[in-house]
Design a protein around this motif. Structure first.
Motif, short mmCIF file in Angstrom:
data_model
loop_
_atom_site.label_atom_id
_atom_site.label_comp_id
_atom_site.label_asym_id
_atom_site.label_seq_id
_atom_site.Cartn_x
_atom_site.Cartn_y
_atom_site.Cartn_z
N GLU A 35 35.04 2.73 64.98
CA GLU A 35 35.24 1.90 63.79
C GLU A 35 36.46 1.01 64.00
N ARG A 36 36.30 -0.27 63.67
CA ARG A 36 37.43 -1.20 63.69
C ARG A 36 37.22 -2.21 62.58
N ASP A 37 38.27 -2.45 61.83
CA ASP A 37 38.22 -3.40 60.71
C ASP A 37 37.11 -3.05 59.73
N GLY A 38 36.87 -1.74 59.55
CA GLY A 38 35.87 -1.31 58.59
C GLY A 38 34.44 -1.36 59.09
N LEU A 39 34.23 -1.83 60.32
CA LEU A 39 32.88 -1.90 60.89
C LEU A 39 32.67 -0.71 61.82
N ARG A 40 31.58 0.00 61.59
CA ARG A 40 31.29 1.22 62.35
C ARG A 40 29.99 1.05 63.13
N ASN A 41 29.98 1.55 64.37
CA ASN A 41 28.76 1.49 65.17
C ASN A 41 28.76 2.60 66.21
N PRO A 42 27.57 3.00 66.69
CA PRO A 42 27.53 3.98 67.79
C PRO A 42 28.27 3.41 68.99
N ASP A 102 33.46 -6.87 73.04
CA ASP A 102 34.89 -6.75 72.72
C ASP A 102 35.38 -5.31 72.79
N ARG A 103 34.82 -4.54 73.72
CA ARG A 103 35.23 -3.17 74.01
C ARG A 103 34.94 -2.20 72.88
N THR A 104 34.05 -2.57 71.97
CA THR A 104 33.69 -1.67 70.88
C THR A 104 32.41 -0.89 71.17
N ARG A 105 31.78 -1.15 72.32
CA ARG A 105 30.60 -0.39 72.73
C ARG A 105 30.68 -0.14 74.24
N GLU A 221 27.87 24.26 67.56
CA GLU A 221 27.24 23.08 66.94
C GLU A 221 28.26 22.01 66.59
N MET A 222 29.49 22.45 66.30
CA MET A 222 30.53 21.50 65.91
C MET A 222 30.80 20.45 66.98
N LEU A 223 30.53 20.80 68.24
CA LEU A 223 30.75 19.84 69.33
C LEU A 223 29.88 18.60 69.15
N PHE A 224 28.74 18.76 68.51
CA PHE A 224 27.78 17.66 68.41
C PHE A 224 27.76 17.00 67.03
N ALA A 225 28.77 17.35 66.21
CA ALA A 225 28.89 16.67 64.92
C ALA A 225 29.32 15.22 65.15
N GLN A 226 28.92 14.34 64.25
CA GLN A 226 29.29 12.93 64.39
C GLN A 226 30.81 12.78 64.38
N ARG A 227 31.33 12.05 65.35
CA ARG A 227 32.77 11.79 65.44
C ARG A 227 33.01 10.29 65.36
N ILE A 228 33.99 9.91 64.59
CA ILE A 228 34.34 8.50 64.43
C ILE A 228 35.70 8.27 65.05
N TRP A 229 35.73 7.43 66.06
CA TRP A 229 36.97 7.09 66.76
C TRP A 229 37.42 5.72 66.26
N HIS A 230 38.61 5.67 65.72
CA HIS A 230 39.13 4.43 65.15
C HIS A 230 39.89 3.66 66.24
N ILE A 231 39.40 2.46 66.52
CA ILE A 231 40.07 1.62 67.52
C ILE A 231 41.30 1.02 66.87
#
Length: 646
Positions: A35-42, A102-105, A221-231
């Protein structure tokens, strides 16, 4: 009496899932988001791979299972697999995708042990030098060492744990080897930390022994929970901005050098606003080209060894250089001859502390967009004198007229020069179309001449200037920007390094337009050889006859491209070329446009310099003359050791 403490019963039993290590890797990658500037993507867009005995039963099986599960659910796979033709090229495609995004993917790249793995070393170096994220997953020798030496294993008489994958250590920003399943979570989380760090990113390598990849394990199972990394966008320190602003306000002839950090930070609008308000002219590095539109009144174009006369004339007299997101490569500084004012000082805005302190500059360690905004506020009503504004505009106009003259085709039926080919592509492409290049003489000519009209339309890999990058890079750029046409400009030398990815483009239905310039040799190194007094020795494709001066080889690269399944057109005049480009743009398949050009054609130059040593003694008069010229340039080199705070 001995008392034995009884441990309390567990409050909660953590759920587990049984997967192989390969399956766990795939499931983890799918769950990573940024996520960067409020925009989130895989974060991971897919996995490139070539299978061998080292990864077929591990990651190969896991990726197959992932695709089958998606098909059964009637959905697209979250981590689609792309089968490449060359391991190095797969890394280039992944890196190009990351750059265009831009290094977000990011992409993962899996290979077998041995040559499959070591083929990725060049790609790893390119990614790390350019600070672009790519996850490399090479197979490794058996962790259990059950039947050594296995096929393609490197044996060492001094150590039992060395494998060929240790060669990745100096080329990777993060390296780990998973010898037991329990080690995988730490390795994956460590990889993500680096991949999503804008200052530290680059190649990340996790070596996976082939037996470990296929081993089943009970994972939390926790290893595979969705994780959000903030740039992160780190703001600048107030004191650092104050020092920078004070230095700039005392200057008379300031110059901004915009690097790749401006583009990746998406700081173009902030930069344009700062330049407009202050009147400070903006020059661009290779990675920073496109920071401003070419026709912005403050833009003076490329700087350095491949720069414009406008930018380099201003650089020679600048009393303060404001580097934003640049690492000051030797091409940017013309091997430390570009900034010739004896009193020149530097202000360096960079997210990486390494670059912020270069040339004894006033360092501002921060995100480019955040720092530009803070600097604009701190500068207040500062602006350059009207005479300086006029000078910069006049120099830019003079250069643009030279570009127009170089692009001009006087006889539509005459053979084209390489510069005219570039000019035709520039004119026929839409503003958002992307030009991709990497090596040879074209990157320099593109840097000087290409008229950028969009922040993401210029994609020239020059941190490593890697021959063979172009076609693979074009595929990555197109995957990242499917709504843009991608023009790949490649010379015959670079094409012959890695043409096989044309088959990958056909396989994946990825449409790119490849302009293949045939000049029968290495034009760039030929020109350099000539300037160093070596007379283009060993740079042309010829039969042996004396020092490689026989007849030209009968190489038909158009036929070679056609054999790989793409549409091919031959165009040797301006009219034929324009028709070919129109046809290619209208098509929905990849096209190669083959053009014969003069290898000794010239382009407008700014008479800058690049430090390449010349033989100190020789029986050749041409070499002795070149050495004298070299020594004169060496006298102009600066060390830039003067503290910028003085």
């Amino acid at each position: 009496m001995t008392v034995v403490a009884t441990p309390p019963p567990p409050v909660d039993t953590e759920l587990t899932v049984r997967l192989t290590v390969g399956q766990a890797v795939v499931r983890f990658l799918v769950a990573q988001y940024v996520e960067r500037d409020g925009l989130r993507n895989p974060f991971f867009a897919g996995a490139f791979g070539i299978f061998g005995h080292g990864n077929l039963a591990g990651l190969g099986q896991a990726l197959l299972q992932h695709e089958i599960d998606a098909a059964r659910a009637h959905t697209a796979p979250a981590l689609p697999f792309v089968f490449g033709r060359n391991e190095q090229a797969m890394v280039h495609s992944a890196v190009a995708y990351a750059r265009q995004s831009d290094r977000t993917r990011c992409w993962a790249v899996t290979t077998s042990i041995g040559p499959g793995a070591t083929n990725m070393l060049t790609g790893a170096a390119l990614a790390t030098i350019n600070r672009l994220p790519v996850l490399l997953l090479p197979a490794d020798a058996f962790a259990t060492r059950s039947s050594p030496p296995v096929l393609q294993e490197l044996e060492s008489a001094t150590s039992g744990d060395i494998t060929v994958n240790d060669a990745f250590r100096p080329l990777s920003r993060f390296f780990d080897r998973v010898n037991r399943p329990e080690q995988l979570p730490a390795a994956l989380l460590g990889a993500m930390r680096v991949l999503t760090d804008p200052a530290e990113t680059g190649a990340v390598t996790i070596a996976l022994p082939q037996d470990v990849q296929a081993e089943a394990f009970d994972w939390p199972e926790m290893l595979f929970a969705q994780r959000i990394w903030h740039i992160r966008r780190p703001p600048p320190e107030t004191d650092a901005i104050a020092r920078a602003a004070e230095a700039i306000r005392s200057s008379v002839r300031p110059l901004i050098v915009a690097g790749g950090g401006v583009v990746y930070s998406r700081a173009s609008e902030a930069l344009a606003s700062l330049a407009e308000r202050t009147g400070i002219p903006v020059a661009e590095t290779q990675a920073g080209k496109g920071s401003l539109s070419f026709d912005d009144p403050r833009s003076v174009g490329a700087i350095g060894a491949t720069g414009t006369s406008a930018a380099n004339e201003l650089a020679a007299d600048a009393d303060i250089v404001i580097g934003i997101g640049t690492r000051y490569s030797d091409f940017t500084t013309a091997s430390r001859t570009a900034f010739a004012n004896p009193d020149v000082r530097f202000v360096n805005i960079n997210i990486a502390a390494l670059d912020a302190v270069k040339h004894s500059g006033i360092g501002v360690v921060a995100d480019a967009r955040e720092a530009i905004a803070a600097l604009a506020t701190a500068l207040g009503d500062y602006h350059v004198d009207a005479d300086y504004r006029v000078l910069a505009a006049e120099l830019a106009t003079e250069w643009d007229e030279k570009v127009s003259a170089a692009y001009r085709v006087h006889d539509p039926s005459a053979p084209l020069s390489q510069v005219q080919v570039i000019g035709l592509v520039n004119a026929l492409a839409e503003p958002r179309d992307v030009v991709v290049c990497a090596a040879g003489s074209m990157p320099g000519e593109l840097h000087r001449l290409w008229r950028t009209r969009d922040r993401k339309s210029y994609h020239v890999e020059y941190g490593y200037s890697c021959m063979g990058y172009e076609i693979a890079g074009g595929i990555g750029a197109k995957l990242a920007a499917p709504d843009r046409e991608v023009f790949v400009l490649v010379g015959d030398g670079s094409y012959l390094m890695m043409p096989g990815e044309l088959a990958t483009a056909v396989q994946e239905g990825v449409k790119i337009i490849v302009v293949l310039v045939q000049n029968h040799g290495f034009a760039s190194i030929g020109a350099l050889s000539e300037s160093l007094g070596s007379g283009r020795f060993g740079t042309e494709y010829r039969y042996r006859g004396g020092p490689m001066d026989g007849e030209r080889l009968p190489v038909d690269l158009a036929a070679n491209a056609a054999s790989l399944g793409v549409q091919v057109m031959r165009a040797n005049t301006a009219a034929e070329f324009a028709d070919a480009v129109k046809h290619a743009k209208d098509a929905d398949v990849s096209t190669v446009i083959h053009v014969e050009t003069d290898p000794q054609g010239s382009a407008p130059d700014s008479e800058s310099w690049w430090d390449v040593p010349v033989a100190g003694t020789s029986t050749l008069e041409s070499t002795r003359e070149a050495h004298e010229t070299y020594l004169r340039w060496k006298q102009l080199q600066r060390n830039y050791l003067r503290p910028s705070g003085d």
